[in-house]
Design a protein around this motif. Sequence first.
Motif, PDB file in Angstrom:
ATOM      1  N   ASP A   1      32.093  43.395  47.292  1.00 15.56           N
ATOM      2  CA  ASP A   1      32.793  44.009  46.162  1.00 15.56           C
ATOM      3  C   ASP A   1      32.882  45.525  46.332  1.00 15.56           C
ATOM      4  O   ASP A   1      33.903  46.147  46.007  1.00 15.56           O
ATOM      5  N   LEU A   2      31.807  46.118  46.817  1.00 11.07           N
ATOM      6  CA  LEU A   2      31.817  47.562  47.076  1.00 11.07           C
ATOM      7  C   LEU A   2      32.832  47.902  48.164  1.00 11.07           C
ATOM      8  O   LEU A   2      33.535  48.914  48.069  1.00 11.07           O
ATOM      9  N   ALA A   3      32.915  47.062  49.184  1.00 10.85           N
ATOM     10  CA  ALA A   3      33.880  47.298  50.265  1.00 10.85           C
ATOM     11  C   ALA A   3      35.306  47.240  49.733  1.00 10.85           C
ATOM     12  O   ALA A   3      36.145  48.087  50.064  1.00 10.85           O
ATOM     13  N   VAL A   4      35.604  46.246  48.902  1.00 12.75           N
ATOM     14  CA  VAL A   4      36.942  46.130  48.310  1.00 12.75           C
ATOM     15  C   VAL A   4      37.257  47.373  47.482  1.00 12.75           C
ATOM     16  O   VAL A   4      38.343  47.958  47.592  1.00 12.75           O
ATOM     17  N   ALA A   5      36.292  47.800  46.654  1.00 13.35           N
ATOM     18  CA  ALA A   5      36.511  48.977  45.806  1.00 13.35           C
ATOM     19  C   ALA A   5      36.713  50.233  46.641  1.00 13.35           C
ATOM     20  O   ALA A   5      37.531  51.098  46.292  1.00 13.35           O
ATOM     21  N   THR A   6      35.997  50.339  47.742  1.00 16.22           N
ATOM     22  CA  THR A   6      36.126  51.511  48.619  1.00 16.22           C
ATOM     23  C   THR A   6      37.503  51.561  49.258  1.00 16.22           C
ATOM     24  O   THR A   6      38.157  52.613  49.303  1.00 16.22           O
TER      25      THR A   6
END
Length: 261
Positions: free
Chosen positions: A212-217
Amino acid sequence: MSNGDVVSDARLRLGPELLSALLDYVRGEIGGCLGVSLCTAAANPRLLASAGVASELDRLQRKLDSGPTVHAAREHEAVSSADLAADDRWPDLAAAVTARPDRPRPLAATAVAGSWDDEGPVVFTLYLDHEPTAKDLRTVEEVEPMLAMSAALVEYCSDEVLRADQLVQMLEHRRIIEQAKGMIMAVRRCDAETAFRSLVVASQHFNVKLRDLAVATVELVGNAPAEEAPAELLGDKAKIEPAGQQARHAANRMWTALREA
């Protein structure tokens, strides 16, 4: 025997055989290789596959809570030792290895944290009869993604047969993680290992899943929804869900800290 039993048996054969074949390939590619292993890096680590001396040495490290495999799992980074029997970073392990009358001299090791799992890496450990060379480490870098993805496949298949949409989703999440790593490498001018560790640390600090953090980044830096694989290749199953508010907040904080570092 039912069709379900046939599928289940085939799956069980495929998992160990796939990982064993890959580990055997690594042993054949690296001269002086004494053993290789793959293990999870969760709170209760499990050995997924091993060859040669790796099973015994991994078990010893878990028992002592010491050594390169444990370090790579805990710190989410690669680490090497020219000789485990003389490495003062892990004195308990050094003493135990020294006590082995049949140990190679030196008994070197390198452990690499992979990047497929939401909670942390799968650790690939290589044991050698010589200090790891630049060529050895390049080979490890080349095969680690394939090993990590294969381990992920086996893990996903451990409880149920992997559906096509699950496989597509798994591949897409890994691809987005790699995309986010590339962005961090660019802004920090660091290597892939450091970039992945930045993602893991931020994920743990803000209590959001790594994917999820990767997608947001990717959405934050690209100022657009995370790139999706071509529909003609993967169909509508390739879609990545937009990042949630908590993940977007974490990505903003992480990215600001990276740019200011």
